[in-house]
Scaffold this motif. Structure first.
Motif, PDB file in Angstrom:
ATOM      1  N   LEU A  78       0.805  -1.212   0.000  1.00  0.00           N
ATOM      2  CA  LEU A  78       0.000   0.000   0.000  1.00  0.00           C
ATOM      3  C   LEU A  78       0.844   1.271   0.000  1.00  0.00           C
ATOM      4  O   LEU A  78       0.371   2.329  -0.417  1.00  0.00           O
ATOM      5  CB  LEU A  78      -0.940   0.003   1.215  1.00  0.00           C
ATOM      6  N   HIS A  79       2.089   1.172   0.469  1.00  0.00           N
ATOM      7  CA  HIS A  79       2.953   2.353   0.476  1.00  0.00           C
ATOM      8  C   HIS A  79       3.578   2.570  -0.896  1.00  0.00           C
ATOM      9  O   HIS A  79       3.905   1.614  -1.605  1.00  0.00           O
ATOM     10  CB  HIS A  79       4.059   2.196   1.514  1.00  0.00           C
ATOM     11  N   ALA A  80       3.762   3.835  -1.242  1.00  0.00           N
ATOM     12  CA  ALA A  80       4.347   4.165  -2.542  1.00  0.00           C
ATOM     13  C   ALA A  80       5.859   4.067  -2.528  1.00  0.00           C
ATOM     14  O   ALA A  80       6.484   3.893  -3.576  1.00  0.00           O
ATOM     15  CB  ALA A  80       3.925   5.579  -2.948  1.00  0.00           C
ATOM     16  N   ASN A  81       6.453   4.172  -1.333  1.00  0.00           N
ATOM     17  CA  ASN A  81       7.906   4.116  -1.224  1.00  0.00           C
ATOM     18  C   ASN A  81       8.321   3.211  -0.062  1.00  0.00           C
ATOM     19  O   ASN A  81       7.503   2.467   0.474  1.00  0.00           O
ATOM     20  CB  ASN A  81       8.481   5.528  -1.036  1.00  0.00           C
ATOM     21  N   THR A  82       9.568   3.311   0.358  1.00  0.00           N
ATOM     22  CA  THR A  82      10.144   2.432   1.367  1.00  0.00           C
ATOM     23  C   THR A  82       9.415   2.509   2.706  1.00  0.00           C
ATOM     24  O   THR A  82       9.127   3.599   3.207  1.00  0.00           O
ATOM     25  CB  THR A  82      11.620   2.805   1.597  1.00  0.00           C
ATOM     26  N   VAL A  83       9.136   1.349   3.289  1.00  0.00           N
ATOM     27  CA  VAL A  83       8.571   1.277   4.634  1.00  0.00           C
ATOM     28  C   VAL A  83       9.701   1.480   5.632  1.00  0.00           C
ATOM     29  O   VAL A  83      10.737   0.832   5.566  1.00  0.00           O
ATOM     30  CB  VAL A  83       7.893  -0.086   4.865  1.00  0.00           C
ATOM     31  N   THR A  84       9.512   2.397   6.576  1.00  0.00           N
ATOM     32  CA  THR A  84      10.572   2.746   7.517  1.00  0.00           C
ATOM     33  C   THR A  84      10.357   2.198   8.915  1.00  0.00           C
ATOM     34  O   THR A  84      11.309   2.046   9.685  1.00  0.00           O
ATOM     35  CB  THR A  84      10.704   4.275   7.615  1.00  0.00           C
ATOM     36  N   SER A  85       9.108   1.916   9.300  1.00  0.00           N
ATOM     37  CA  SER A  85       8.829   1.447  10.653  1.00  0.00           C
ATOM     38  C   SER A  85       7.509   0.692  10.668  1.00  0.00           C
ATOM     39  O   SER A  85       6.581   1.039   9.930  1.00  0.00           O
ATOM     40  CB  SER A  85       8.768   2.636  11.623  1.00  0.00           C
ATOM     41  N   VAL A  86       7.446  -0.347  11.514  1.00  0.00           N
ATOM     42  CA  VAL A  86       6.234  -1.162  11.650  1.00  0.00           C
ATOM     43  C   VAL A  86       5.980  -1.439  13.123  1.00  0.00           C
ATOM     44  O   VAL A  86       6.925  -1.699  13.883  1.00  0.00           O
ATOM     45  CB  VAL A  86       6.377  -2.508  10.901  1.00  0.00           C
ATOM     46  N   HIS A  87       4.714  -1.374  13.540  1.00  0.00           N
ATOM     47  CA  HIS A  87       4.362  -1.713  14.914  1.00  0.00           C
ATOM     48  C   HIS A  87       3.028  -2.461  14.913  1.00  0.00           C
ATOM     49  O   HIS A  87       2.100  -2.090  14.207  1.00  0.00           O
ATOM     50  CB  HIS A  87       4.236  -0.457  15.770  1.00  0.00           C
TER      51      HIS A  87
END
Length: 208
Positions: free
Chosen positions: A66-75
Motif C-alpha cells: 500500500l505504500h508508494a515508497n520504502t517502509v521505515t517502521s512497523v508496529h
C-alpha cells in the motif's frame, strides 16, 4: 496463522521482543536471507522465526504493497499492523489479511517511526513533528514540533508519556496533549533508536 516476512533496518540493532524499527518485504523464497526473519503477529504478541514456520507456505503469508515508497517502521498492536513510510504516510491494516483499515498523510515529509499505545498511534518524521492520531480511524488528536528544525527518528509511548528522539535530543511529552515534560541533549550525533524501560529511557546513536 498471521505470518509476515520482515527485514531489519541496517542501522538498528536486532529485534528485542518487539516489531518496531523493521521494514517488510515479500519474496518468493521461503528462506530468509541476511537480516531477514519471519514474524507471527497475534494481538500484542510477536514471535520471531529463523525460517518459515512449519505448516505455513509463502502463499499463506500476509503482505501488502500500500505504500508508494520504502517502509521505515512497523508496529503491531491488538490485531492491527501500523506502518510508516518515506511516502509521508502512516497506514493501518488488519493483521489477519493485510487489508487497509485507514491511512493518513498528516506529515509533510518522510515518516520515520510509528508506535501504537492505548488506542492512539504516534508517529515522527522529517517534518520535525510528532503526531498522535486515533487508532480506530486515523483522525489527528494533537501534534507537536518540540524538536524544532530537527528530524524525529524514533517515537515510543508507554504509560502516558511520549518519548521521541531527534538529531541530538530526547524529549518526553504528555500523551494527552503533547506538552513537553522534559528534554535532554546528551547526544552529540543523530539519534536512531530509543526504548523506555522501568525507571529510565535508553537511547542510542548510529556511528560508523
Amino acid at each position: 496463522t498471521n505470518v509476515w516476512r520482515v527485514i531489519l533496518m541496517a542501522q538498528f540493532t536486532p529485534l528485542g521482543g518487539g516489531i518496531d524499527n523493521i521494514t517488510k518485504q515479500t519474496s518468493s523464497d521461503p528462506t530468509p536471507k541476511a537480516n531477514e526473519l519471519w514474524a507471527q503477529i497475534v494481538g500484542r504478541s510477536v514471535t520471531q522465526y529463523d525460517e518459515l514456520p512449519t505448516g505455513v507456505t509463502e502463499d499463506t503469508t500476509v503482505s501488502h504493497s500500500l505504500h508508494a515508497n520504502t517502509v521505515t517502521s512497523v508496529h503491531a498492536s491488538n490485531g492491527v499492523v501500523y506502518s510508516a513510510s518515506d511516502d509521508s504516510t502512516v497506514i493501518a491494516v488488519d493483521a489477519t489479511d493485510g487489508s487497509e483499515l485507514w491511512s493518513h498523510s498528516l506529515h509533510t515529509y518522510d515518516v520515520n517511526s510509528v508506535h501504537a499505545s492505548n488506542g492512539v498511534v504516534y508517529s515522527g518524521g522529517n517534518d520535525d513533528t510528532v503526531k498522535a492520531v486515533d487508532a480506530t480511524d486515523g483522525t489527528e488528536l494533537w501534534s507537536h514540533n518540540l524538536h524544532v528544525s530537527n528530524i524525529v527518528y524514533s517515537v515510543h509511548a508507554p504509560n502516558g508519556v511520549v518519548y521521541s528522539g531527534s538529531q541530538d535530543t530526547v524529549k518526553a511529552a504528555d500523551a494527552n496533549d503533547g506538552t513537553q515534560i522534559w528534554s535532554h541533549s546528551l547526544h552529540s550525533d543523530a539519534l536512531n533508536s530509543l526504548h523506555p524501560s522501568t525507571g529510565g529511557v535508553c537511547s542510542a546513536v548510529y556511528q560508523t
